[in-house]
Every structure is written in structure tokens, then in C-alpha cells.
Write a protein that holds these residues in place. Sequence first.
Motif, mmCIF file in Angstrom:
data_model
loop_
_atom_site.group_PDB
_atom_site.id
_atom_site.type_symbol
_atom_site.label_atom_id
_atom_site.label_comp_id
_atom_site.label_asym_id
_atom_site.label_seq_id
_atom_site.Cartn_x
_atom_site.Cartn_y
_atom_site.Cartn_z
ATOM 1 N N ALA A 57 0.818 -1.216 0.000
ATOM 2 C CA ALA A 57 0.000 0.000 0.000
ATOM 3 C C ALA A 57 0.849 1.261 0.000
ATOM 4 C CB ALA A 57 -0.916 0.005 1.223
ATOM 5 N N GLY A 58 2.161 1.113 0.178
ATOM 6 C CA GLY A 58 3.014 2.284 0.288
ATOM 7 C C GLY A 58 3.093 2.797 1.715
ATOM 8 N N CYS A 59 2.231 2.271 2.583
ATOM 9 C CA CYS A 59 2.210 2.613 3.998
ATOM 10 C C CYS A 59 1.729 1.374 4.756
ATOM 11 C CB CYS A 59 1.278 3.802 4.267
ATOM 12 S SG CYS A 59 -0.463 3.442 3.962
ATOM 13 N N SER A 60 1.692 1.479 6.059
ATOM 14 C CA SER A 60 1.312 0.300 6.851
ATOM 15 C C SER A 60 -0.133 0.344 7.339
ATOM 16 C CB SER A 60 2.264 0.170 8.046
ATOM 17 O OG SER A 60 2.192 1.338 8.836
ATOM 18 N N ASP A 61 -0.966 1.160 6.723
ATOM 19 C CA ASP A 61 -2.366 1.257 7.140
ATOM 20 C C ASP A 61 -3.052 -0.106 6.998
ATOM 21 O OD1 ASP A 61 -5.278 1.594 6.862
ATOM 22 O OD2 ASP A 61 -4.828 3.724 7.022
ATOM 23 N N PRO A 62 -3.531 -0.690 8.110
ATOM 24 C CA PRO A 62 -4.119 -2.033 8.051
ATOM 25 C C PRO A 62 -5.422 -2.100 7.242
ATOM 26 C CG PRO A 62 -4.402 -1.089 10.242
ATOM 27 C CD PRO A 62 -3.531 -0.139 9.466
ATOM 28 N N THR A 63 -6.051 -0.970 7.016
ATOM 29 C CA THR A 63 -7.272 -0.950 6.204
ATOM 30 C C THR A 63 -6.938 -1.020 4.721
ATOM 31 O OG1 THR A 63 -8.265 0.467 7.878
ATOM 32 C CG2 THR A 63 -9.411 0.324 5.789
ATOM 33 N N LEU A 64 -5.815 -0.424 4.318
ATOM 34 C CA LEU A 64 -5.455 -0.374 2.904
ATOM 35 C C LEU A 64 -4.632 -1.562 2.426
ATOM 36 C CD1 LEU A 64 -4.609 3.396 2.371
ATOM 37 C CD2 LEU A 64 -6.670 2.156 1.704
ATOM 38 N N VAL A 65 -3.813 -2.130 3.300
ATOM 39 C CA VAL A 65 -2.908 -3.213 2.878
ATOM 40 C C VAL A 65 -3.646 -4.347 2.154
ATOM 41 C CG1 VAL A 65 -1.342 -5.016 3.722
ATOM 42 C CG2 VAL A 65 -1.078 -2.650 4.500
ATOM 43 N N PRO A 66 -4.797 -4.818 2.648
ATOM 44 C CA PRO A 66 -5.464 -5.913 1.932
ATOM 45 C C PRO A 66 -6.019 -5.508 0.556
ATOM 46 C CG PRO A 66 -6.370 -5.669 4.153
ATOM 47 C CD PRO A 66 -5.461 -4.512 3.901
ATOM 48 N N THR A 67 -6.210 -4.227 0.324
ATOM 49 C CA THR A 67 -6.773 -3.754 -0.941
ATOM 50 C C THR A 67 -5.710 -3.336 -1.945
ATOM 51 O OG1 THR A 67 -6.870 -1.401 -0.391
ATOM 52 C CG2 THR A 67 -8.689 -2.772 0.381
ATOM 53 N N ALA A 68 -4.448 -3.278 -1.510
ATOM 54 C CA ALA A 68 -3.401 -2.604 -2.281
ATOM 55 C C ALA A 68 -2.533 -3.545 -3.108
ATOM 56 C CB ALA A 68 -2.515 -1.808 -1.340
ATOM 57 N N ILE A 69 -2.067 -2.995 -4.217
ATOM 58 C CA ILE A 69 -1.099 -3.655 -5.079
ATOM 59 C C ILE A 69 -0.102 -2.583 -5.514
ATOM 60 C CG2 ILE A 69 -0.726 -4.889 -7.249
ATOM 61 C CD1 ILE A 69 -3.720 -5.778 -6.986
ATOM 62 N N PHE A 90 -13.935 -2.991 -2.640
ATOM 63 C CA PHE A 90 -15.007 -3.957 -2.859
ATOM 64 C C PHE A 90 -16.158 -3.383 -3.675
ATOM 65 C CE2 PHE A 90 -19.004 -5.908 -1.374
ATOM 66 C CZ PHE A 90 -18.796 -7.186 -1.866
ATOM 67 N N ASP A 91 -16.525 -2.148 -3.387
ATOM 68 C CA ASP A 91 -17.659 -1.527 -4.071
ATOM 69 C C ASP A 91 -17.533 -0.011 -3.953
ATOM 70 O OD1 ASP A 91 -18.412 -0.921 -1.424
ATOM 71 O OD2 ASP A 91 -19.959 -2.469 -1.389
ATOM 72 N N HIS A 92 -18.495 0.701 -4.517
ATOM 73 C CA HIS A 92 -18.446 2.159 -4.517
ATOM 74 C C HIS A 92 -18.525 2.738 -3.102
ATOM 75 C CE1 HIS A 92 -18.650 6.177 -6.142
ATOM 76 N NE2 HIS A 92 -19.710 6.411 -5.382
ATOM 77 N N ALA A 93 -19.327 2.141 -2.242
ATOM 78 C CA ALA A 93 -19.452 2.639 -0.867
ATOM 79 C C ALA A 93 -18.116 2.531 -0.128
ATOM 80 C CB ALA A 93 -20.546 1.862 -0.122
ATOM 81 N N THR A 94 -17.417 1.425 -0.305
ATOM 82 C CA THR A 94 -16.096 1.255 0.335
ATOM 83 C C THR A 94 -15.104 2.241 -0.256
ATOM 84 O OG1 THR A 94 -16.602 -1.094 0.607
ATOM 85 C CG2 THR A 94 -14.310 -0.430 0.899
ATOM 86 N N TYR A 95 -15.156 2.423 -1.557
ATOM 87 C CA TYR A 95 -14.311 3.394 -2.247
ATOM 88 C C TYR A 95 -14.513 4.785 -1.634
ATOM 89 C CZ TYR A 95 -13.485 6.711 -6.144
ATOM 90 O OH TYR A 95 -13.115 7.776 -6.918
ATOM 91 N N GLU A 96 -15.763 5.209 -1.510
ATOM 92 C CA GLU A 96 -16.076 6.533 -0.949
ATOM 93 C C GLU A 96 -15.566 6.668 0.486
ATOM 94 O OE1 GLU A 96 -17.535 9.375 -2.103
ATOM 95 O OE2 GLU A 96 -17.560 8.537 -4.122
#
Length: 152
Positions: A57-69, A90-96
Motif C-alpha cells: 500500500a506504500g504505507c502500513s495502514d491495516p485498512t489499505l494493505v489488503p486492498t493494495a497492489i 469492494f464496491d463504490h461505498a467502500t471506495y467513498e
Amino acid sequence: MSPRRSALVGLLAAALILAGCDNIETSPAKTPADFQDLAAQLVLQGVIVSHVVSGDAGCSDPTLVPTAIGLDAHGLDQPTTVRLYLYVFFDHATYERLIPTVDACAKSYVTDPDTYSSVDVSPYVVAGQGPWGQKFEDAIRAGLTKAAGTGG
């Protein structure tokens, strides 16, 4: 029929089939593409992708790491390779909900905030240190848009 003539007929048939494929109209996908299809869309737009790392994710944020490449990219009017971070939500709501988290994360890897670049096409975000070439950025946007389908 001679073998030479059979080969010629076969080549002509294959050429006609391939030519017809360009004219097939397809509707956008109902769900966003997975990474393999998204990467293929970027490559089709002229973006060269390498050094792909899932969970970067470029950082260690635990919310972003599973979504990041994390990935390296260049091409078109971007001659030097840049490290990009792709966030696939996962979806638009998560994106927002997580867009502000991406911006906060970027502060840890951006060396010049004035040239920070990102492209957001729900449910995807690509971010990294800029500046990026305009054609390169447009190609990323086009690839993300195509991959998002109607599922963003």
C-alpha cells in the motif's frame, strides 16, 4: 484440394474471423475486473507494468494493505518508471469511505506533495509520485474505466 491451397483457405478464414472480432460490440462488465484483467486493460492502453507486489500500500495502514497492489509502470509519454499504488475496493461505498485513507497513506511515500498524482475511478484508485506524462495518466484512467465496467 492441394495442401498449399488448403493452407491459403485456412489463413483467409482465420483473417476473416479475427477481422470480425473487432466489430463485436460488448456491453461493459457488470462487476469490476480483478487485478489480472485490470492489468491487461492498462497494458492495452500502452502502460507497461512490472514488479507487482500484492499488499504493498506504500504505507502500513491495516485498512489499505489488503486492498493494495504496488507496481512499477511506464510507457507512452512517461519514459521513467514510477512506483504506483493501486487500491482495489469492494464496491463504490467502500471506495467513498476509504478515499481519505488513501490520501493520508500517500503522505508517507510522496516526496513532493506538489507533484502527487492520482487517478480515481470507482472502485479503483491509482496513486504515486508525479509528475506523470499526460498520455500516461490518460491511459491509466482509460484502463481503470474499462476495468470498472458498470460495477463501480
